[in-house]
Motif scaffolding. Sequence first.
Motif, mmCIF file in Angstrom:
data_model
loop_
_atom_site.group_PDB
_atom_site.id
_atom_site.type_symbol
_atom_site.label_atom_id
_atom_site.label_comp_id
_atom_site.label_asym_id
_atom_site.label_seq_id
_atom_site.Cartn_x
_atom_site.Cartn_y
_atom_site.Cartn_z
ATOM 1 N N ASP A 4 0.814 -1.231 0.000
ATOM 2 C CA ASP A 4 0.000 0.000 0.000
ATOM 3 C C ASP A 4 0.843 1.275 0.000
ATOM 4 N N THR A 5 2.063 1.156 0.459
ATOM 5 C CA THR A 5 2.884 2.367 0.548
ATOM 6 C C THR A 5 3.592 2.672 -0.769
ATOM 7 N N ILE A 6 3.501 1.741 -1.703
ATOM 8 C CA ILE A 6 4.169 1.975 -2.987
ATOM 9 C C ILE A 6 3.277 2.849 -3.877
ATOM 10 N N THR A 7 3.824 3.959 -4.288
ATOM 11 C CA THR A 7 3.082 4.784 -5.244
ATOM 12 C C THR A 7 3.922 4.903 -6.497
ATOM 13 N N SER A 8 3.279 5.075 -7.586
ATOM 14 C CA SER A 8 4.024 5.224 -8.828
ATOM 15 C C SER A 8 4.787 6.535 -8.798
ATOM 16 N N PRO A 9 6.092 6.492 -8.977
ATOM 17 C CA PRO A 9 6.851 7.753 -8.950
ATOM 18 C C PRO A 9 6.382 8.720 -10.027
ATOM 19 N N GLU A 10 5.921 8.178 -11.124
ATOM 20 C CA GLU A 10 5.443 9.038 -12.211
ATOM 21 C C GLU A 10 4.260 9.902 -11.796
ATOM 22 N N LEU A 11 3.425 9.341 -10.921
ATOM 23 C CA LEU A 11 2.208 10.063 -10.567
ATOM 24 C C LEU A 11 2.273 10.695 -9.180
ATOM 25 N N ALA A 12 3.418 10.568 -8.519
ATOM 26 C CA ALA A 12 3.541 11.093 -7.161
ATOM 27 C C ALA A 12 3.282 12.594 -7.112
ATOM 28 N N TRP A 13 3.687 13.312 -8.139
ATOM 29 C CA TRP A 13 3.501 14.766 -8.142
ATOM 30 C C TRP A 13 2.034 15.150 -8.080
ATOM 31 N N GLN A 14 1.169 14.269 -8.536
ATOM 32 C CA GLN A 14 -0.257 14.617 -8.553
ATOM 33 C C GLN A 14 -0.853 14.752 -7.154
ATOM 34 N N GLN A 15 -0.151 14.192 -6.161
ATOM 35 C CA GLN A 15 -0.661 14.317 -4.795
ATOM 36 C C GLN A 15 -0.662 15.764 -4.334
ATOM 37 N N GLU A 16 0.145 16.586 -4.965
ATOM 38 C CA GLU A 16 0.174 17.994 -4.586
ATOM 39 C C GLU A 16 -0.698 18.860 -5.477
ATOM 40 N N ALA A 17 -1.408 18.234 -6.350
ATOM 41 C CA ALA A 17 -2.217 18.979 -7.308
ATOM 42 C C ALA A 17 -3.286 19.800 -6.595
ATOM 43 N N LEU A 18 -3.268 21.089 -6.819
ATOM 44 C CA LEU A 18 -4.285 21.948 -6.207
ATOM 45 C C LEU A 18 -5.665 21.608 -6.738
ATOM 46 N N CYS A 19 -5.740 21.241 -8.002
ATOM 47 C CA CYS A 19 -7.053 20.965 -8.581
ATOM 48 C C CYS A 19 -7.679 19.719 -7.963
ATOM 49 N N ALA A 20 -6.865 18.844 -7.390
ATOM 50 C CA ALA A 20 -7.419 17.660 -6.739
ATOM 51 C C ALA A 20 -8.210 18.077 -5.504
ATOM 52 N N GLN A 21 -7.869 19.243 -4.966
ATOM 53 C CA GLN A 21 -8.592 19.726 -3.787
ATOM 54 C C GLN A 21 -9.803 20.575 -4.146
ATOM 55 N N THR A 22 -9.788 21.141 -5.327
ATOM 56 C CA THR A 22 -10.890 22.042 -5.688
ATOM 57 C C THR A 22 -11.972 21.338 -6.502
ATOM 58 N N GLY A 23 -11.669 20.169 -7.024
ATOM 59 C CA GLY A 23 -12.638 19.464 -7.869
ATOM 60 C C GLY A 23 -12.314 19.688 -9.329
ATOM 61 N N ALA A 24 -12.692 18.739 -10.136
ATOM 62 C CA ALA A 24 -12.260 18.743 -11.532
ATOM 63 C C ALA A 24 -13.099 19.642 -12.439
ATOM 64 N N ASP A 25 -14.249 20.093 -11.951
ATOM 65 C CA ASP A 25 -15.167 20.816 -12.842
ATOM 66 C C ASP A 25 -14.548 22.046 -13.495
ATOM 67 N N PHE A 26 -13.765 22.774 -12.714
ATOM 68 C CA PHE A 26 -13.108 23.967 -13.245
ATOM 69 C C PHE A 26 -12.224 23.639 -14.437
ATOM 70 N N PHE A 27 -11.624 22.451 -14.360
ATOM 71 C CA PHE A 27 -10.545 22.154 -15.282
ATOM 72 C C PHE A 27 -11.014 21.523 -16.579
ATOM 73 N N PHE A 28 -12.273 21.121 -16.581
ATOM 74 C CA PHE A 28 -12.838 20.564 -17.798
ATOM 75 C C PHE A 28 -14.119 21.318 -18.123
ATOM 76 N N PRO A 29 -13.981 22.607 -18.440
ATOM 77 C CA PRO A 29 -15.168 23.428 -18.673
ATOM 78 C C PRO A 29 -15.868 23.044 -19.970
ATOM 79 N N GLU A 30 -17.112 23.409 -20.052
ATOM 80 C CA GLU A 30 -17.859 23.213 -21.294
ATOM 81 C C GLU A 30 -17.134 23.948 -22.418
ATOM 82 N N PRO A 31 -17.197 23.413 -23.637
ATOM 83 C CA PRO A 31 -16.550 24.112 -24.751
ATOM 84 C C PRO A 31 -17.012 25.566 -24.834
ATOM 85 N N GLY A 32 -16.054 26.450 -24.956
ATOM 86 C CA GLY A 32 -16.383 27.865 -25.102
ATOM 87 C C GLY A 32 -16.555 28.610 -23.797
#
Length: 81
Positions: A4-32
């Motif tokens: 359980d303690t093994i995380t993929s080093p490639e994706l480790a940076w995503q743990q600090e992602a601010l958008c992970a705390q705010t929710g994804a809606d902002f980041f995938f807005p409707e076209p336009g």
Amino acid sequence: MHIDTITSPELAWQQEALCAQTGADFFFPEPGSSVREAKRICGMCPIRAACLEYAMDNDERFGVWGGLSEKERLELRRTSR
Ligand code: SF4
């Protein structure tokens, strides 16, 4: 090491992602619709450079990544060749 303690080093940076705390809606807005709010959050994100690099490497086409919209990333891809 427990599995359980093994995380993929490639994706480790995503743990600090601010958008992970705010929710994804902002980041995938409707076209336009506006990406201003997503970009504002990216501007405060500690891993913005890694995020943008990941999006460019993986050819992510949708949403805001690393502070750039899909159009802007396309432009960056064109001009960085
Ligand atoms: S740069 Fe933006 S999209 Fe990337 S992880 Fe940070 S907040 Fe999320």
